[in-house]
Scaffold this motif. Structure first.
Motif, mmCIF file in Angstrom:
data_model
loop_
_atom_site.group_PDB
_atom_site.id
_atom_site.type_symbol
_atom_site.label_atom_id
_atom_site.label_comp_id
_atom_site.label_asym_id
_atom_site.label_seq_id
_atom_site.Cartn_x
_atom_site.Cartn_y
_atom_site.Cartn_z
ATOM 1 N N ASP A 33 38.041 59.215 42.962
ATOM 2 C CA ASP A 33 38.493 58.259 41.715
ATOM 3 C C ASP A 33 39.395 59.299 40.959
ATOM 4 O O ASP A 33 40.091 58.704 40.519
ATOM 5 C CB ASP A 33 37.268 58.093 41.188
ATOM 6 N N HIS A 37 43.200 58.131 40.128
ATOM 7 C CA HIS A 37 43.864 58.052 38.861
ATOM 8 C C HIS A 37 44.991 58.824 38.673
ATOM 9 O O HIS A 37 45.968 58.611 37.801
ATOM 10 C CB HIS A 37 42.507 58.742 37.875
ATOM 11 N N ASP A 57 42.697 46.503 32.378
ATOM 12 C CA ASP A 57 41.674 47.385 33.148
ATOM 13 C C ASP A 57 41.790 46.658 34.504
ATOM 14 O O ASP A 57 41.549 47.360 35.663
ATOM 15 C CB ASP A 57 40.438 47.300 32.558
ATOM 16 N N GLU A 58 41.627 45.351 34.706
ATOM 17 C CA GLU A 58 41.511 44.613 35.845
ATOM 18 C C GLU A 58 42.648 44.742 36.921
ATOM 19 O O GLU A 58 42.662 45.160 37.981
ATOM 20 C CB GLU A 58 41.450 43.247 35.567
ATOM 21 N N THR A 60 44.641 47.808 36.797
ATOM 22 C CA THR A 60 44.675 49.171 37.386
ATOM 23 C C THR A 60 43.485 49.032 38.402
ATOM 24 O O THR A 60 43.722 49.888 39.363
ATOM 25 C CB THR A 60 44.240 49.908 35.985
ATOM 26 N N ALA A 61 42.390 48.509 38.124
ATOM 27 C CA ALA A 61 41.310 48.411 39.254
ATOM 28 C C ALA A 61 41.993 47.859 40.559
ATOM 29 O O ALA A 61 41.626 48.656 41.611
ATOM 30 C CB ALA A 61 40.179 47.726 38.762
ATOM 31 N N GLN A 62 42.647 47.097 40.438
ATOM 32 C CA GLN A 62 43.297 46.100 41.515
ATOM 33 C C GLN A 62 44.179 47.279 42.184
ATOM 34 O O GLN A 62 44.371 47.484 43.700
ATOM 35 C CB GLN A 62 43.991 44.924 41.137
ATOM 36 N N GLU A 65 42.388 49.952 44.074
ATOM 37 C CA GLU A 65 41.753 49.803 45.228
ATOM 38 C C GLU A 65 42.688 49.438 46.496
ATOM 39 O O GLU A 65 42.736 49.989 47.583
ATOM 40 C CB GLU A 65 40.988 48.153 45.190
#
Length: 214
Positions: A33, A37, A57-58, A60-62, A65
């Protein structure tokens, strides 16, 4: 070589050494992780806003992944080791040196100090002097949430002290330690840093409750 360059190379080596499942001091992050980043921060303009504003945030998370599904851990370490991509803003001359020295140093220590057999690195006088300059530039930002003034007494290998004001205030606390340790404390790595904190009991109590995480 700059601190950013030396820490990039050393961090890449240690990511290889410890592997993707190694713990870090960053809450909820393993080494994989942390690596993702760092790659998104310097190479992905769409992911960068989510690192500062929770609204994104969503996204960035996508993006994280997507990166992890397309590249193995070893491939991502190699990509990080090579430096920012050609289109990255960090390719602007001098920006990598200015913007990444503190970032890479702190995250390298996040990895190292979370390991069960951790021992402090001998960073040497030149690196400690550089980190003292980083504190001088960034100390006020790092301690912006402190309800009291913050002064640093930076020690060197000979035990001499160099005084530095990080945040003014009528009530103060004093952080005593090597520049690397004071920087880590001010960056929110309180439990993992070797810093002596001096001050009146009320000031110490107020400072201990301050959120210094970045």
């Amino acid at each position: 070589m700059s601190l950013a360059s030396t820490e990039r190379a050393a961090l890449a080596d240690d990511l290889d050494r410890f592997g993707p499942a190694a713990p870090t001091l960053c809450r909820g992050w393993l080494a994989s992780d942390l690596l993702t980043h760092l790659l998104l921060r310097e190479n992905d303009l769409l992911a960068a806003p989510g690192m500062a504003v929770s609204t994104f945030d969503e996204i960035t998370a996508q993006r994280a992944e997507r990166l992890e599904s397309r590249h193995s851990f070893a491939e991502r370490v190699d990509r990080f080791r090579r430096g920012p991509a050609a289109w990255s803003v960090f390719r602007v001359p001098g920006l990598d040196r200015v913007a990444n020295g503190m970032e890479f140093f702190i995250h390298h220590e996040d990895l190292l100090r979370a390991q069960p057999d951790w021992k402090p690195r001998d960073l040497g006088r030149q690196t400690q002097t550089h980190l003292a300059k980083v504190l001088s530039r960034s100390g006020r930002l790092l301690t912006r949430r402190s309800p009291v003034g913050v002064r640093a007494e930076l020690t060197d290998q000979s035990g001499d002290l160099h005084q530095l004001w990080l945040r003014p205030g009528s009530r103060i606390v004093t952080l005593v330690g090597l520049p690397a340790e004071v920087l880590l404390y001010c960056a929110g790595r309180k439990a993992a840093s070797r810093v002596e904190i001096l001050g009146e009991p009320e000031s110490l109590d107020a400072f201990s409750r301050a959120d210094l995480e970045i």
